[in-house]
Scaffold this motif. Structure first.
Motif, mmCIF file in Angstrom:
data_model
loop_
_atom_site.group_PDB
_atom_site.id
_atom_site.type_symbol
_atom_site.label_atom_id
_atom_site.label_comp_id
_atom_site.label_asym_id
_atom_site.label_seq_id
_atom_site.Cartn_x
_atom_site.Cartn_y
_atom_site.Cartn_z
ATOM 1 N N MET A 37 -27.129 -27.010 47.552
ATOM 2 C CA MET A 37 -27.289 -25.549 47.569
ATOM 3 C C MET A 37 -27.957 -25.053 46.281
ATOM 4 O O MET A 37 -28.841 -24.194 46.322
ATOM 5 C CB MET A 37 -25.949 -24.862 47.771
ATOM 6 N N THR A 38 -27.548 -25.598 45.150
ATOM 7 C CA THR A 38 -28.127 -25.187 43.867
ATOM 8 C C THR A 38 -29.587 -25.618 43.781
ATOM 9 O O THR A 38 -30.446 -24.841 43.320
ATOM 10 C CB THR A 38 -27.326 -25.774 42.696
ATOM 11 N N LEU A 39 -29.901 -26.832 44.235
ATOM 12 C CA LEU A 39 -31.283 -27.306 44.225
ATOM 13 C C LEU A 39 -32.158 -26.423 45.110
ATOM 14 O O LEU A 39 -33.270 -26.057 44.728
ATOM 15 C CB LEU A 39 -31.354 -28.763 44.685
ATOM 16 N N ALA A 40 -31.675 -26.053 46.293
ATOM 17 C CA ALA A 40 -32.433 -25.176 47.188
ATOM 18 C C ALA A 40 -32.723 -23.835 46.514
ATOM 19 O O ALA A 40 -33.844 -23.312 46.588
ATOM 20 C CB ALA A 40 -31.670 -24.967 48.488
ATOM 21 N N LYS A 41 -31.734 -23.275 45.842
ATOM 22 C CA LYS A 41 -31.914 -21.998 45.145
ATOM 23 C C LYS A 41 -32.947 -22.133 44.037
ATOM 24 O O LYS A 41 -33.854 -21.301 43.912
ATOM 25 C CB LYS A 41 -30.578 -21.535 44.564
ATOM 26 N N ALA A 93 -23.370 -38.338 47.572
ATOM 27 C CA ALA A 93 -22.670 -38.545 46.302
ATOM 28 C C ALA A 93 -21.740 -39.743 46.447
ATOM 29 O O ALA A 93 -21.009 -39.846 47.423
ATOM 30 C CB ALA A 93 -21.873 -37.303 45.912
ATOM 31 N N THR A 94 -21.787 -40.610 45.468
ATOM 32 C CA THR A 94 -20.887 -41.758 45.416
ATOM 33 C C THR A 94 -19.988 -41.589 44.197
ATOM 34 O O THR A 94 -20.475 -41.489 43.073
ATOM 35 C CB THR A 94 -21.667 -43.076 45.310
ATOM 36 N N VAL A 95 -18.682 -41.522 44.429
ATOM 37 C CA VAL A 95 -17.715 -41.348 43.360
ATOM 38 C C VAL A 95 -17.079 -42.696 43.052
ATOM 39 O O VAL A 95 -16.628 -43.391 43.957
ATOM 40 C CB VAL A 95 -16.627 -40.330 43.767
ATOM 41 N N SER A 130 -22.606 -28.794 46.874
ATOM 42 C CA SER A 130 -22.896 -27.854 45.788
ATOM 43 C C SER A 130 -24.252 -28.156 45.154
ATOM 44 O O SER A 130 -25.042 -27.245 44.878
ATOM 45 C CB SER A 130 -21.797 -27.939 44.726
ATOM 46 N N PHE A 131 -24.548 -29.436 44.947
ATOM 47 C CA PHE A 131 -25.828 -29.814 44.360
ATOM 48 C C PHE A 131 -26.974 -29.408 45.268
ATOM 49 O O PHE A 131 -27.972 -28.842 44.806
ATOM 50 C CB PHE A 131 -25.872 -31.322 44.085
#
Length: 80
Positions: A33-37, A53-55, A30-31
Motif C-alpha cells: 500500500m505504501t509503495l503504491a502511494k 514477506a518472509t519472517v 502495508s509495504f
C-alpha cells in the motif's frame, strides 16, 4: 463466523496460521500500500504489486524472537 486454526511458538506441524505468518502478511500488505502511494505521487500508475514477506524467528534466550523480515516485490507499473 468460522474460527481459523491458530498456533504459536515452535509448532512446525500444526495446521492454521501463526504469529510469524500474521506479522508477515501485515508487513507485506502495508509495504504494498505504501509503495503504491509513493509511486502514484511520483507520477506512476501501479497496476499490480505482489509482495511476499518472509519472517525469520529464532529461539533466543528462552523466547521466540523475530530476527529478520525479507521482502520480495514484483510490480507492474506504468508512467501516467
Amino acid at each position: 463466523m468460522d474460527k481459523a486454526p491458530y498456533g504459536s511458538g515452535g509448532e512446525p506441524r500444526r495446521r492454521g496460521t501463526s504469529p510469524p505468518e500474521l506479522i508477515a502478511a501485515a508487513h507485506a500488505g502495508s509495504f504494498s500500500m505504501t509503495l503504491a502511494k509513493e509511486l502514484g505521487e511520483a507520477g506512476y500508475r501501479p497496476r499490480q504489486i505482489d509482495t511476499t514477506a518472509t519472517v525469520t524467528m529464532e529461539h533466543i534466550a528462552a523466547a521466540w524472537t523475530m530476527t529478520q523480515i525479507h521482502l520480495d516485490v514484483i510490480a507492474t507499473v506504468s508512467k501516467m
